[in-house]
Design an enzyme around this catalytic site. Structure first.
Site, PDB file in Angstrom:
ATOM      1  CB  SER A 143      -0.766   0.199   1.217  1.00 61.35           C
ATOM      2  OG  SER A 143      -1.498   1.148   1.544  1.00 61.35           O
ATOM      3  CE1 TYR A 156      -4.083  -2.024   5.827  1.00 56.30           C
ATOM      4  CE2 TYR A 156      -3.195   0.225   5.030  1.00 56.30           C
ATOM      5  CZ  TYR A 156      -3.668  -1.099   4.794  1.00 56.30           C
ATOM      6  OH  TYR A 156      -3.953  -1.370   3.426  1.00 56.30           O
TER       7      TYR A 156
HETATM    8  N1  LIG Z   1      -8.930  -0.778  -1.267  1.00 57.18           N
HETATM    9  C1  LIG Z   1      -7.844  -0.027  -1.146  1.00 57.18           C
HETATM   10  O1  LIG Z   1      -8.038   1.298  -1.340  1.00 57.18           O
HETATM   11  C2  LIG Z   1      -6.522  -0.547  -0.831  1.00 57.18           C
HETATM   12  C3  LIG Z   1      -5.322   0.370  -0.998  1.00 57.18           C
HETATM   13  C4  LIG Z   1      -4.209  -0.117  -0.550  1.00 57.18           C
HETATM   14  C5  LIG Z   1      -3.820  -1.655  -0.469  1.00 57.18           C
HETATM   15  N2  LIG Z   1      -5.109  -2.310  -0.099  1.00 57.18           N
HETATM   16  C6  LIG Z   1      -4.724  -3.644   0.031  1.00 57.18           C
HETATM   17  O2  LIG Z   1      -5.114  -4.454  -0.916  1.00 57.18           O
HETATM   18  C7  LIG Z   1      -5.440  -5.884  -0.285  1.00 57.18           C
HETATM   19  C8  LIG Z   1      -6.876  -6.140  -0.816  1.00 57.18           C
HETATM   20  O3  LIG Z   1      -7.852  -5.106  -0.307  1.00 57.18           O
HETATM   21  P1  LIG Z   1      -9.269  -4.764  -0.519  1.00 57.18           P
HETATM   22  O4  LIG Z   1      -9.605  -3.260  -0.763  1.00 57.18           O
HETATM   23  O5  LIG Z   1      -9.625  -5.509  -1.907  1.00 57.18           O
HETATM   24  O6  LIG Z   1     -10.153  -5.649   0.419  1.00 57.18           O
HETATM   25  P2  LIG Z   1     -11.388  -6.242   0.505  1.00 57.18           P
HETATM   26  O7  LIG Z   1     -11.798  -6.037   2.056  1.00 57.18           O
HETATM   27  O8  LIG Z   1     -12.434  -5.726  -0.560  1.00 57.18           O
HETATM   28  O9  LIG Z   1     -11.191  -7.861   0.328  1.00 57.18           O
HETATM   29  C9  LIG Z   1     -10.108  -8.560   1.204  1.00 57.18           C
HETATM   30  C10 LIG Z   1     -10.448  -9.977   1.228  1.00 57.18           C
HETATM   31  O10 LIG Z   1      -9.553 -10.554   1.803  1.00 57.18           O
HETATM   32  C11 LIG Z   1      -9.988 -11.593   2.685  1.00 57.18           C
HETATM   33  N3  LIG Z   1      -9.644 -11.825   3.995  1.00 57.18           N
HETATM   34  C12 LIG Z   1      -9.258 -10.703   4.840  1.00 57.18           C
HETATM   35  N4  LIG Z   1      -8.772 -11.518   6.049  1.00 57.18           N
HETATM   36  C13 LIG Z   1      -8.353 -12.666   5.687  1.00 57.18           C
HETATM   37  C14 LIG Z   1      -7.914 -13.685   6.385  1.00 57.18           C
HETATM   38  N5  LIG Z   1      -7.285 -13.496   7.447  1.00 57.18           N
HETATM   39  N6  LIG Z   1      -7.668 -15.050   5.473  1.00 57.18           N
HETATM   40  C15 LIG Z   1      -8.274 -14.931   4.464  1.00 57.18           C
HETATM   41  N7  LIG Z   1      -8.883 -14.225   3.798  1.00 57.18           N
HETATM   42  C16 LIG Z   1      -8.976 -12.919   4.207  1.00 57.18           C
HETATM   43  C17 LIG Z   1     -11.366 -10.888   2.981  1.00 57.18           C
HETATM   44  O11 LIG Z   1     -12.550 -12.037   3.209  1.00 57.18           O
HETATM   45  C18 LIG Z   1     -11.921 -10.268   1.590  1.00 57.18           C
HETATM   46  O12 LIG Z   1     -12.466 -11.139   0.914  1.00 57.18           O
HETATM   47  C19 LIG Z   1      -5.224  -5.445   1.035  1.00 57.18           C
HETATM   48  O13 LIG Z   1      -3.983  -6.432   1.635  1.00 57.18           O
HETATM   49  C20 LIG Z   1      -5.350  -4.085   1.328  1.00 57.18           C
HETATM   50  O14 LIG Z   1      -4.638  -3.644   2.481  1.00 57.18           O
HETATM   51  C21 LIG Z   1      -6.240  -1.912  -0.542  1.00 57.18           C
END
Ligand SMILES: NC(=O)c1ccc[n+]([C@@H]2O[C@H](COP(=O)([O-])OP(=O)(O)OC[C@H]3O[C@@H](n4cnc5c(N)ncnc54)[C@H](O)[C@@H]3O)[C@@H](O)[C@H]2O)c1
Length: 259
Positions: A143, A156
């Site tokens: 991120s 985080y």
């Molecule tokens: N959305 C953003 O703005 C953003 C920005 C930067 C980084 N990220 C990173 O991208 C990745 C995905 O984010 P997203 O926005 O798609 O999230 P999201 O919440 O839409 O999806 C995340 C998925 O991970 C699964 N998950 C969470 N914890 C888990 C665990 N312990 N074991 C198995 N599955 C698990 C959840 O059930 C969910 O389906 C994350 O690592 C997040 O930190 C997201």
């Protein structure tokens, strides 16, 4: 279909929705075989079934990445369903945002267990196979929180800084084994996680508008735009890219302040 990922057998965590699901969709369209892991069983099997019905090579197993035994079992299952894994996307992650002194030990542990240790559990489960096969790729979804800080989002960003550290460490450690370990750092992406973040403000619509205004282009990313970068980083198109981080944030993190 183009074939930028033919012969890749890729395990993707957190693949039931958001960025992970967009990555899964992009990968199969590039001829990859994929194995999906998520702790949300219902959503995971529903999304995996959709892709299978479209004729793609897809396996899935509900598992929590904090459970090292369950992850090791899922990697064995992946081998019997789609063949030996030769690439991993550590995508599963959760927001744990608080004021530092208000962060409980439970929240601290949850943050590091999922965002850091979970990625290590999965890496540890696939690395022996990558070494035996003579190479492979690991991509960690970090991120912009891996190198910048937003107040009140503790702890985080600490875990995401550490995940970038793990990327560099494993990238150096296993370069002699022909294994590339890289990080992809999105800024804001339109997923449920961000909608939930806005919902935590007294006026979610105003919070959303503020977020858009922060960005040089006036918008945030679609998950598919992160997936496009992931395809490149997993593919053989960047064979000398290792132990580094590609930022995909529309320019957000390089500006001194919004215009
Ligand atoms: N959305 C953003 O703005 C953003 C920005 C930067 C980084 N990220 C990173 O991208 C990745 C995905 O984010 P997203 O926005 O798609 O999230 P999201 O919440 O839409 O999806 C995340 C998925 O991970 C699964 N998950 C969470 N914890 C888990 C665990 N312990 N074991 C198995 N599955 C698990 C959840 O059930 C969910 O389906 C994350 O690592 C997040 O930190 C997201």
């Amino acid at each position: 279909m183009s074939r930028r990922l033919s012969n890749k057998r890729i395990l993707i965590t957190g693949a039931a929705q958001g960025i992970g699901l967009a990555i899964a969709n992009a990968f199969v369209r590039e001829d990859a075989s994929i194995f999906l892991i998520d702790r949300d069983e219902t959503l995971l099997y529903q999304e995996a079934a959709k892709l299978k019905n479209e004729g793609y090579r897809v396996g899935a197993q509900a598992a929590d990445i904090t459970d090292a035994k369950a992850i090791a079992a899922a990697v064995s299952q992946a081998q019997s369903e789609i063949g030996r894994i030769n690439a991993l996307v550590n995508n599963a992650g959760v927001n744990v945002f608080a004021e530092p002194l208000e962060t409980s030990d439970e929240e601290w542990n949850r943050c590091f267990d999922i965002n850091l240790k979970g990625a290590w559990n999965c890496s540890k489960a696939v690395l022996p196979g990558l070494i035996e096969q003579g190479g492979g790729v690991i991509l960690n979804i970090t991120s912009t929180h891996s190198f910048t800080i937003i107040p009140h989002t503790f702890p985080y960003p600490l875990a995401k800084h550490a995940l970038l550290g793990m990327t560099k460490s494993l990238g150096l450690e296993y370069a002699p084994k022909n294994i590339r370990v890289n990080a992809l750092a999105p800024g804001y992406v339109a997923t449920q996680k961000v909608i939930d973040y806005w919902a935590g403000f007294p006026d979610p619509e105003a919070a959303k508008a503020e977020t858009m205004k922060l960005h040089p282009g006036g918008r945030i990313a679609a998950p598919e735009e992160i997936a496009m970068a992931a395809v490149f980083m997993i593919s053989d198109e960047c064979p000398f890219m290792n132990a580094t981080c590609l930022t995909v944030d529309g320019g957000l993190s390089v500006q001194q302040h919004p215009a």
